[in-house]
Structures are given as C-alpha cells and as structure tokens.
Scaffold this motif. Structure first.
Motif, PDB file in Angstrom:
ATOM      1  N   ARG A  33       0.835  -1.182   0.000  1.00 36.68           N
ATOM      2  CA  ARG A  33       0.000   0.000   0.000  1.00 36.68           C
ATOM      3  C   ARG A  33       0.882   1.247   0.000  1.00 36.68           C
ATOM      4  NH1 ARG A  33      -4.758  -1.300   4.454  1.00 36.68           N
ATOM      5  NH2 ARG A  33      -6.066  -2.605   3.089  1.00 36.68           N
ATOM      6  N   ASP A 181      -0.419  -5.112   0.411  1.00 39.98           N
ATOM      7  CA  ASP A 181      -1.631  -4.883  -0.353  1.00 39.98           C
ATOM      8  C   ASP A 181      -2.429  -6.188  -0.339  1.00 39.98           C
ATOM      9  OD1 ASP A 181      -3.620  -4.523  -2.215  1.00 39.98           O
ATOM     10  OD2 ASP A 181      -2.323  -3.649  -3.749  1.00 39.98           O
ATOM     11  N   GLU A 184      -2.876  -8.572  -3.454  1.00 36.17           N
ATOM     12  CA  GLU A 184      -1.790  -9.315  -4.102  1.00 36.17           C
ATOM     13  C   GLU A 184      -2.142 -10.798  -4.204  1.00 36.17           C
ATOM     14  OE1 GLU A 184       3.044 -10.125  -3.738  1.00 36.17           O
ATOM     15  OE2 GLU A 184       1.917  -9.449  -1.980  1.00 36.17           O
TER      16      GLU A 184
END
Length: 263
Positions: A33, A181, A184
């Motif tokens: 992120r 994130d 993913e």
C-alpha cells in the motif's frame, strides 16, 4: 499448518504459541500500500535485528535504510529491474561488515589478519542473515510485509557504489518492507515435508521419497496463483548453469574487490 504443508498427515501442532503462528503465516510480500514505514517502526525492527545471535558478539553486519525514491529506482535496476523495490516505501540493504572492525584495528594499530579468511566472510554472512530474519519477524508482528531480494548480488559493485559502502562491507541481500496490499495474488507457500529435511542422529537420504507428493502440492499452489510447475523443475532450472546465477558467478571476484579476500 494446513497452508504451510498442505499435507494431510501434518495439519496442526500440539505445541504452539502466537510467535510460532506468526512464523507459520510468513509469506513473501511484493505488493504494498502507499503508506510509509515510520521511524518508530524502523527503530523497533533494527532493535529486533540486533537481538539476534551473533558469533563471538562481533556483530559483523550493518543495514542501510533507503527511502529516497530515486535511489530505490537505481537499486531496483541493479537488482534485476524488479519494480516492487521501487514501490516499497522502505528498502533495507543488509551488509556483512568487517570494515567496522578493520577501522577500529587501524585506529589502535592492531592486527586483524583473521578477517582475510573465508571463515570470517562466512561469519559476516551468517550474522547478517540471522539479524535480517529477526527483522522480518518483527516487521510482520507490526503488520508489515516483506520480501528478501537476493538480486542485490547480481551487481554488488554497483550497489556498493550507490550506497557508498567502504572497504570490508559487502551487500548480502535487500529487504523490501511496507504495508501489504491485500489484493496481491499470493499466499503461504508450502514447504518440503519434514521427512525430507529432518534427520534423526544421522543423515537419511530416503527422505527424498517424500518430495514427489510435495512437488504435486506446490504445483497445485502455483496453479491457484496463476503460475505453473512443481518444485523439482523450478529448482533444477534455477541451478541449471552459470547463466541462471544472473551475474552472481562472479561473486568471489566481487568479494575480493570489496575487501573480503576469503582465503
């Protein structure tokens, strides 16, 4: 345990705790992120790293924290042009460091001839690896994700120049850090069965018989995440020839150039 082994014979542990559960959940994270890793987190991570075991308390390692976007871009180019290095908010380069001891010896006009031998090179690499693994566990406990980057050794001379590493300091690997994130496409990658790696009293190569089942389980995992192939083909291809080392076949030359004679 189910994710770590995908083995119907090993689905749980009778002895465990939150630390072990965190270790079992480890996975490489290459998507982050757009959130920074703060100074407080970095201080904690390095404190955990410095709490790792170190041979004779020599503490023969250092780490360079890289946040500058342009420097991360240059390091990414040197390390196989891997874009996640550019996108990670923090990139740590871990280095075997015999240079600090050499500088102390020079200041006192003392001899440290033993640093010129292979044992000392290995010692530096082992110390660095132990510290970095502690750092990853600490980072994951703080909610961060990480992935080691061995491609730093593709061009260690270029990396040393970029980071201004002095004589006696060698870049061992990088570590990309950030908030994972969740989108993913990756999971907990299955490992070899314990029968293949755990030997009792003496080494027993018959444990290799368990690799066939593992090969199928890893192929299943890879298929789930859009990859192909089992473990055996991947390993054999990775070590097929000099070209598969991506420049690292010159490692001895680079070590000597950076002040590690490794006799």
């Amino acid at each position: 345990m189910r994710d770590r082994y995908r083995d119907p014979e090993l689905t749980s542990l009778t002895r465990t705790n939150p630390v072990i559960e965190l270790q079992l959940a480890h996975r490489s994270v290459r998507a982050f992120r757009d959130e920074p890793v703060g100074a407080a987190e970095l201080t904690t991570i390095v404190a955990a790293a410095q709490s790792a075991s170190t041979s004779s308390n020599l503490q023969a390692w250092s780490v360079v924290a890289v946040r500058d976007r342009q420097r991360r871009d240059r390091l990414a180019t040197l390390a196989g042009n891997q874009d996640f290095i550019r996108r990670a908010p923090l990139f740590l380069v871990w280095a075997a460091d015999l240079g600090r001891i050499g500088r102390l010896a020079a200041a006192r006009q003392a001899r440290v001839d033993a640093t010129e031998y292979l044992e000392s090179t290995i010692l530096g690499f082992v110390d660095t690896s132990l510290a970095a693994q502690n750092a990853v566990l600490a980072a994951e406990s703080l909610g961060l994700g990480a992935v080691f980057v061995g491609a730093i050794r593709n061009d260690p001379v270029g990396v040393a120049a970029e980071l201004r590493l002095p004589d006696g300091v060698f870049p061992v690997f990088g570590l990309a850090l950030g908030v994972p994130d969740p989108a993913e496409p990756a999971g907990v990658k299955p490992r070899l069965p314990q029968r293949a790696v755990l030997h009792h009293e003496v080494y027993d190569p018959t444990g290799d018989e368990a690799i066939g089942d593992y090969d199928a389980r890893l192929a299943e995992y890879n298929t789930e995440f859009g990859r192909s192939g089992g473990w055996v083909d991947i390993v054999l291809n990775r070590l097929a020839d000099r070209d598969s080392l991506k420049g690292r076949h010159r490692l001895r030359e680079h070590l000597q150039r950076q002040g590690f004679p490794s006799r």
